[in-house]
Design an enzyme around this catalytic site. Structure first.
Site, PDB file in Angstrom:
ATOM      1  N   ASP A 188      50.140   3.371  24.731  1.00  0.00           N
ATOM      2  CA  ASP A 188      50.041   2.154  25.524  1.00  0.00           C
ATOM      3  C   ASP A 188      51.404   1.713  26.055  1.00  0.00           C
ATOM      4  O   ASP A 188      51.509   1.234  27.173  1.00  0.00           O
ATOM      5  CB  ASP A 188      49.401   1.027  24.697  1.00  0.00           C
ATOM      6  CG  ASP A 188      47.891   1.161  24.697  1.00  0.00           C
ATOM      7  OD1 ASP A 188      47.325   1.331  25.787  1.00  0.00           O
ATOM      8  OD2 ASP A 188      47.284   1.137  23.614  1.00  0.00           O
ATOM      9  N   CYS A 195      53.490   6.225  16.326  1.00  0.00           N
ATOM     10  CA  CYS A 195      52.168   6.796  16.065  1.00  0.00           C
ATOM     11  C   CYS A 195      51.423   7.172  17.339  1.00  0.00           C
ATOM     12  O   CYS A 195      50.268   7.553  17.296  1.00  0.00           O
ATOM     13  CB  CYS A 195      51.326   5.844  15.219  1.00  0.00           C
ATOM     14  SG  CYS A 195      51.078   4.245  15.997  1.00  0.00           S
ATOM     15  N   HIS A 240      37.898  12.312  26.427  1.00  0.00           N
ATOM     16  CA  HIS A 240      37.245  12.901  25.257  1.00  0.00           C
ATOM     17  C   HIS A 240      37.232  14.412  25.304  1.00  0.00           C
ATOM     18  O   HIS A 240      37.269  15.084  24.289  1.00  0.00           O
ATOM     19  CB  HIS A 240      35.855  12.308  25.072  1.00  0.00           C
ATOM     20  CG  HIS A 240      35.946  10.927  24.549  1.00  0.00           C
ATOM     21  ND1 HIS A 240      35.967   9.841  25.373  1.00  0.00           N
ATOM     22  CD2 HIS A 240      36.153  10.470  23.291  1.00  0.00           C
ATOM     23  CE1 HIS A 240      36.142   8.762  24.638  1.00  0.00           C
ATOM     24  NE2 HIS A 240      36.257   9.115  23.382  1.00  0.00           N
ATOM     25  N   GLU A 291      53.565  -1.966  21.557  1.00  0.00           N
ATOM     26  CA  GLU A 291      52.873  -1.339  22.683  1.00  0.00           C
ATOM     27  C   GLU A 291      53.127  -2.110  23.970  1.00  0.00           C
ATOM     28  O   GLU A 291      52.964  -1.597  25.062  1.00  0.00           O
ATOM     29  CB  GLU A 291      51.357  -1.319  22.418  1.00  0.00           C
ATOM     30  CG  GLU A 291      50.980  -0.500  21.202  1.00  0.00           C
ATOM     31  CD  GLU A 291      49.525  -0.622  20.843  1.00  0.00           C
ATOM     32  OE1 GLU A 291      48.783   0.337  21.072  1.00  0.00           O
ATOM     33  OE2 GLU A 291      49.130  -1.685  20.307  1.00  0.00           O
TER      34      GLU A 291
HETATM   35  C1  PEP Z   1      49.156   3.937  21.091  1.00  0.00           C
HETATM   36  O1  PEP Z   1      48.891   3.107  21.963  1.00  0.00           O
HETATM   37  O2  PEP Z   1      50.142   4.693  21.136  1.00  0.00           O
HETATM   38  C2  PEP Z   1      48.279   4.083  19.914  1.00  0.00           C
HETATM   39  C3  PEP Z   1      48.592   4.853  18.904  1.00  0.00           C
HETATM   40  O3  PEP Z   1      47.107   3.408  19.943  1.00  0.00           O
HETATM   41  P1  PEP Z   1      45.780   3.897  20.720  1.00  0.00           P
HETATM   42  O4  PEP Z   1      46.032   5.273  21.261  1.00  0.00           O
HETATM   43  O5  PEP Z   1      44.692   3.841  19.705  1.00  0.00           O
HETATM   44  O6  PEP Z   1      45.673   2.852  21.781  1.00  0.00           O
HETATM   45 MG    MG Z   2      47.383   1.621  21.646  1.00  0.00          MG
END
Ligand code: PEP
Ligand code: MG
Length: 578
Positions: free
Chosen positions: A462, A509, A195, A438
């Site tokens: 992930d 993303c 964070h 992921e």
């Molecule tokens: C990811 O895993 O790349 C993702 C966008 O999801 P989060 O970071 O929310 O796990």
């Molecule tokens: Mg993720």
């Protein structure tokens, strides 16, 4: 001689300024007895300290900008709730009375008792709660002991232009420091998705975390250079370096002005390839940013914040209001709503999970949890379907692992659509359904999954952690968490190719999509849709405009086949060199 210390650059930008070492060694608390007739006075002293701590946190809470990503506000609200809780507000008073001891000692005893309970639990989320207890107790102890080593206790203005060095910083301290106009901060602990890191990025403060021994190696008052891109802190820099970084600082300010002018321009490469740049959003406060940077819609709406911020679970109606707001903010552009992705490092108090999970990231999280907690999932799917009539909504499931899960989601949607029709609610019949890639097994079989999906989005945060088997938030294995690992690059390429063969769009993303160091590499791998924190969008656009995609492709594919680490690094130097 120049001294260089390395850590993880979590928030880009360069800063030059004097060091301020926030030395917060263990707060030593000793017990002393209080006369029976002075006990009420001691209790009042304790109550005053709690009230003062609350007041400090309320001030900080008001200073958090609406646009701040992540559940930062909820962290501070949690700390406030803890200050009101019997465990911290009442039990120490009982201890003062029973032992006739000083307030600090009573609070310390209660802290030790709480921490002992948390320590018996192996759950990541509860370990975070233990840190919260520490933050809150230490804040009150510092007030009781009249110590000034809590940043928030320093006199206003004393940190202007300084580079702060601390063990770790609480969200409250970071917000307070931003308002004091610090130049940058360095912490000894923390990872890229901590964070501390998220907040630093949101507030545009150059920051480096995980610089072990920074506070013992560097001293207050010495001039430092912080390079948040490279994750390096320089002390006793020679004149050439100082000149170089001063030039970089002025270039940085010029760059920010230049970037703002790109807002209205399309993201088109030198060889006329149009790239779509979407925004990742988490809180209603982020929605305005979609328009501010003229994003091509939303590539990832992380809905879990709705569940983590409030009291209990959001109702279908409450979700509908928020989803509608988001879809309207996107003004006709596509909006990808990701279904609840909790578990792993993200927990929601009102959703019960097993007490002891040995590997939370490999356990019941994301879609797996939703398919188990079907009533929670149903309410979210209903809200998303109902919001679909207000714009171009797309539904995306996180942590997809099997085709069977996908069939379960589709069957559930058929059932819910029937239910909504019977109730007279409108929705878009053929709502596009996408899956996040992921899990490496899904990336390896992306051509099979692609046949059952309307789009795919690569979640590199992930995907990298699972591919290289290194926890994304554990800084002791952060050196393994490498987006440039050949295994990761080949998986990304396979997914993009599978999308092309099947004719479905593939976007990315994860954090990698918003990091300009990787923009050209990803273009060369064939990526045409990027989704990122809005703060990075214009810089990525600038890189795209200066790139020739066909040339990049040729170089990238050659190295992808070759695969040696050194070749990848040479490629990165060559493609990023203008
Ligand atoms: C990811 O895993 O790349 C993702 C966008 O999801 P989060 O970071 O929310 O796990
Ligand atoms: Mg993720």
């Amino acid at each position: 001689m120049t001294l260089a210390l390395y850590g993880l650059g979590v928030s880009r930008g360069v800063a030059i300024g004097k060091a301020y070492v926030l030395s917060r060694d263990e707060i030593n608390v000793t017990e002393y007895s209080i006369d029976k007739n002075k006990l009420e006075q001691e209790i009042q002293r304790f109550k005053n300290a709690i009230a003062q701590a609350e007041q400090q946190l309320h001030v900080v809470l008001k200073q958090i900008p609406e646009s701040t990503q992540g559940n930062i506000k909820s962290f501070i609200t949690t700390h406030l709730l803890m200050l009101e809780d019997d465990a911290l507000a009442r039990i120490p008073i009982d201890i003062i009375r029973e032992r006739a001891c000083n307030a600090e000692w009573a609070l310390k005893l209660q802290r030790d008792a709480l921490v002992a309970v948390f320590e018996q639990m192996s759950d990541d989320y509860l370990r975070t709660r233990r840190d919260d207890v520490d933050f809150v107790v230490n804040r009150v102890l510092r007030i009781l002991l009249k110590r000034t080593d809590n940043a928030v206790n320093l006199s206003p203005g004393s940190l202007r232009g300084m580079i702060i060095l601390a063990d770790d910083l609480s969200p409250a301290e970071i917000v307070w420091m931003k308002n004091q106009n610090i130049a940058a901060f360095i912490t000894e602990y923390g990872g890229t998705t901590s964070h501390t890191a998220i907040l630093a990025r949101s507030l545009s403060i150059p920051a480096i975390v995980g610089v072990h021994n920074a506070r013992t190696t560097l001293i207050s008052g010495e001039e430092l250079i912080v390079d948040g891109r490279q994750g390096v802190v320089l002390a006793s820099a020679d004149q050439d370096l100082i000149t170089f970084y001063h030039a970089l600082c002025s270039k940085q300010s010029g760059l920010i002005r230049q970037l703002k002018q790109l807002k209205l321009q399309p993201a088109i490469s030198q060889d006329d390839i149009k790239i779509s740049l979407r925004a990742n959003v988490e809180l209603p406060g982020d929605f305005a940013a979609i328009r501010d940077v003229r994003a091509d819609g939303v590539g990832l709406y992380r809905t879990e914040m709705l569940y983590m911020n409030g009291d209990g679970l959001p109702s279908e109606e409450q979700q509908l209001v928020i989803y509608r707001q988001l879809v309207e903010a996107a003004d006709g552009a596509p909006v990808v709503i990701r279904t609840l992705d909790i578990g792993g490092e993200k927990s929601v108090a009102s959703i019960q999970q097993n007490d002891v999970i040995m590997n939370p990231a490999l356990s019941l999280r994301g879609l797996r949890l939703c398919l188990k907690e079907i009533s929670i999932f149903r309410s979210q799917l209903r809200a998303i379907l109902r919001a679909s009539i207000y714009g171009q909504v797309r539904l995306m499931v996180p942590m997809l692992s099997t085709l069977h899960e996908l069939s379960q989601v589709k069957a559930l949607l058929v059932d819910i659509k029937q239910e909504l029709t019977n109730e007279g609610h409108a929705f878009v019949e053929n709502l596009p359904i996408g899956g996040m890639v992921e899990v490496p097994a899904v990336a390896l079989a992306a051509n099979v999954f692609a046949r059952h999906l309307d789009f795919m989005s690569i979640g590199t945060n992930d995907l990298i952690q699972y591919t290289v088997a290194a926890d994304r938030i554990d800084d002791s294995v952060n050196y393994l968490y490498d987006p440039l690992h050949i295994g990761v690059l080949r998986l990304i390429h396979m997914v993009i190719e599978a999308g092309k063969e099947t004719g479905i769009p593939v976007s990315m993303c994860g954090e990698m999509a918003g990091d300009v160091r990787y923009t050209r590499l990803l273009l060369g791998l064939g990526l045409r849709e990027f989704s990122m924190h809005p703060a990075f969008l214009l810089e990525v656009k600038q890189y795209i405009q200066k790139s020739h995609v066909a040339n990049l492709r040729e170089q990238v594919i050659k190295v992808l086949e070759h695969g040696e680490h050194s070749a990848i690094h040479e490629l990165m130097l060559s493609i990023n060199h203008d």
